[in-house]
Design a protein around this motif. Structure first.
Motif, mmCIF file in Angstrom:
data_model
loop_
_atom_site.group_PDB
_atom_site.id
_atom_site.type_symbol
_atom_site.label_atom_id
_atom_site.label_comp_id
_atom_site.label_asym_id
_atom_site.label_seq_id
_atom_site.Cartn_x
_atom_site.Cartn_y
_atom_site.Cartn_z
ATOM 1 N N LYS A 1 -0.062 7.252 -13.725
ATOM 2 C CA LYS A 1 0.243 8.510 -13.028
ATOM 3 C C LYS A 1 1.479 9.180 -13.624
ATOM 4 O O LYS A 1 1.559 10.407 -13.699
ATOM 5 C CB LYS A 1 0.482 8.247 -11.535
ATOM 6 N N LYS A 2 2.428 8.369 -14.043
ATOM 7 C CA LYS A 2 3.677 8.926 -14.587
ATOM 8 C C LYS A 2 3.421 9.706 -15.879
ATOM 9 O O LYS A 2 4.162 10.633 -16.209
ATOM 10 C CB LYS A 2 4.691 7.807 -14.829
ATOM 11 N N LEU B 1 -1.125 -2.206 -10.511
ATOM 12 C CA LEU B 1 0.006 -1.300 -10.706
ATOM 13 C C LEU B 1 -0.155 -0.425 -11.948
ATOM 14 O O LEU B 1 0.665 0.461 -12.204
ATOM 15 C CB LEU B 1 1.307 -2.112 -10.798
ATOM 16 N N ARG C 1 5.358 0.438 -4.169
ATOM 17 C CA ARG C 1 4.619 0.024 -5.365
ATOM 18 C C ARG C 1 5.385 0.407 -6.641
ATOM 19 O O ARG C 1 5.422 -0.360 -7.600
ATOM 20 C CB ARG C 1 3.224 0.660 -5.365
ATOM 21 N N ASN C 2 5.996 1.567 -6.620
ATOM 22 C CA ASN C 2 6.769 1.979 -7.795
ATOM 23 C C ASN C 2 8.008 1.104 -7.987
ATOM 24 O O ASN C 2 8.369 0.767 -9.115
ATOM 25 C CB ASN C 2 7.171 3.450 -7.677
ATOM 26 N N LYS D 1 -2.203 1.842 -12.184
ATOM 27 C CA LYS D 1 -2.388 3.202 -11.659
ATOM 28 C C LYS D 1 -1.052 3.927 -11.542
ATOM 29 O O LYS D 1 -0.933 5.100 -11.894
ATOM 30 C CB LYS D 1 -3.057 3.146 -10.281
ATOM 31 N N GLU D 2 -0.047 3.207 -11.026
ATOM 32 C CA GLU D 2 1.273 3.825 -10.854
ATOM 33 C C GLU D 2 1.865 4.227 -12.209
ATOM 34 O O GLU D 2 2.462 5.298 -12.344
ATOM 35 C CB GLU D 2 2.220 2.857 -10.142
ATOM 36 N N VAL E 1 0.832 -1.208 0.000
ATOM 37 C CA VAL E 1 0.000 0.000 0.000
ATOM 38 C C VAL E 1 0.868 1.260 0.000
ATOM 39 O O VAL E 1 0.357 2.371 -0.145
ATOM 40 C CB VAL E 1 -0.950 0.027 1.219
ATOM 41 N N ASN E 2 2.174 1.064 0.156
ATOM 42 C CA ASN E 2 3.112 2.189 0.176
ATOM 43 C C ASN E 2 3.446 2.597 -1.265
ATOM 44 O O ASN E 2 3.851 1.770 -2.082
ATOM 45 C CB ASN E 2 4.380 1.768 0.929
ATOM 46 N N ALA E 3 3.289 3.877 -1.577
ATOM 47 C CA ALA E 3 3.478 4.362 -2.951
ATOM 48 C C ALA E 3 4.895 4.104 -3.467
ATOM 49 O O ALA E 3 5.087 3.669 -4.608
ATOM 50 C CB ALA E 3 3.157 5.850 -3.024
ATOM 51 N N ALA E 4 5.895 4.373 -2.636
ATOM 52 C CA ALA E 4 7.282 4.172 -3.061
ATOM 53 C C ALA E 4 7.568 2.693 -3.302
ATOM 54 O O ALA E 4 8.265 2.323 -4.259
ATOM 55 C CB ALA E 4 8.240 4.730 -2.009
#
Length: 333
Positions: free
Chosen positions: A95-96, A89, A58-59, A91-92, A53-56
């Motif tokens: 977003k970029k 993923l 997940r990236n 979504k990640e 659930v952590n954004a960093a």
């Protein structure tokens, strides 16, 4: 004060590096487990779920999946894609595409391309005209990966040079041509962008597009020596029995760089119609590169005895003797 700031910065960077290394181990284990075990045998990893659930995290997870996808095929590759879907993923990556930094946009495009996110095509297509080469290169490649030959439509009006690496990526991504490909091929051969023409010649060579033979011949009148050289190579690959005779006829209208390529074609052709031309070039006052290739071609075409006899004449220049010896030594004579 400055020393304190630097120290704090170094500590933060160190902690970040340690955290990334730890996360990488967790992610690598997850990927390994998914590939090795059957779906109902994958060990449950509560710690991984908490980190997911952590954004960093997940990236980093997405980055590792993209890197892993290149290493596997078949079932293993499908499992990598399943992980991408399971943890949403997409979504990640999407977003970029809304970031301002070119490298982030390019990374997002690459991630969506590798993971074959088809519904991202319209969004990615918008970046074909992005000012950053890093971005539009990835967008171009994405279009070709997703659509094959049809994805090359941007070549119709593409003013910038296409690198050799980019051309190779395109070629490897195109496995077949549609029935109406002749329209695009003919149009790109007339492009004012030399690299578009050169890439098209590579397509013709790869797919043995015999219908393009007359159009390729016309390129031998273009102003670009690079295009002319590639055109000669392409003509040879199309294996038309009239090629060597035709090239012999236009040989003296070409610059030295193209003449050398024509001689190389003659060498590979095994066609005896060019022997007189090769002998003349060997004896004329022409650049040594032409003479070396002419000597090699004569040997390949079965005229080694002629070369030996020529080298033995007393009135032969030292340069020509050395060229002939070089050609014969290369062939183990």
């Amino acid at each position: 004060m400055l020393a304190t700031i630097v120290l704090i910065y170094n500590i933060i960077e160190y902690n970040r590096s340690v955290r990334r290394a730890g996360w990488s181990e967790v992610i690598n284990k997850k990927i390994s487990d998914v590939i090795v075990y059957a779906d109902d045998e994958v060990p449950e990893d509560i710690y991984f779920k908490a980190l997911a659930v952590n954004a960093a995290f997940r990236n980093l997870f997405l980055e590792k999946l993209v890197d892993s996808e290149k290493k596997f095929s078949g079932v293993a590759k499908n499992k990598i894609t399943d992980l991408f879907t399971e943890y949403d993923l997409r979504k990640e990556a999407m977003k970029k595409l809304n970031q301002k930094k070119a490298y982030l946009i390019a990374r997002g495009i690459r991630e969506l391309t590798v993971m074959q996110v088809q519904d991202a095509i319209p969004k990615i297509e918008q970046y074909l005209s992005h000012p950053s080469p890093q971005v539009y290169h990835e967008a171009q490649y994405a279009m070709v990966r997703f659509k094959g030959f049809e994805g090359l439509h941007f070549l119709d009006n593409f003013p910038t040079r296409i690198s050799e690496w980019q051309q190779l990526r395109f070629l490897l991504s195109i496995s077949s041509l549609p029935a109406d490909s002749e329209v695009g091929i003919s149009r790109w051969l007339e492009s004012t962008n030399d690299t578009v023409v050169i890439f098209t010649l590579k397509l013709i060579k790869k797919f043995q597009l015999l219908y393009a033979y007359p159009n390729v011949i016309r390129l031998l009148n273009t102003t670009s020596n690079e295009v002319r050289v590639k055109a000669v190579q392409t003509l040879m690959s199309l294996e038309n029995p009239e090629t060597v005779q035709y090239l012999s006829g236009i040989y003296y209208d070409q610059p030295d760089e193209v003449r050398i390529e024509i001689i190389r074609v003659m060498k590979m052709s095994k066609d005896q119609c060019c022997i007189d031309l090769l002998k003349k070039e060997l004896l004329k006052d022409v650049p040594s590169g032409i003479k070396v290739n002419a000597a090699q071609a004569l040997y390949e075409l079965g005229h080694g005895d002629y070369l030996v006899e020529l080298a033995g004449k007393e009135d032969m220049s030292e340069e020509l003797v050395q060229i002939i010896k070089y050609a014969l030594q290369e062939k183990g004579c």
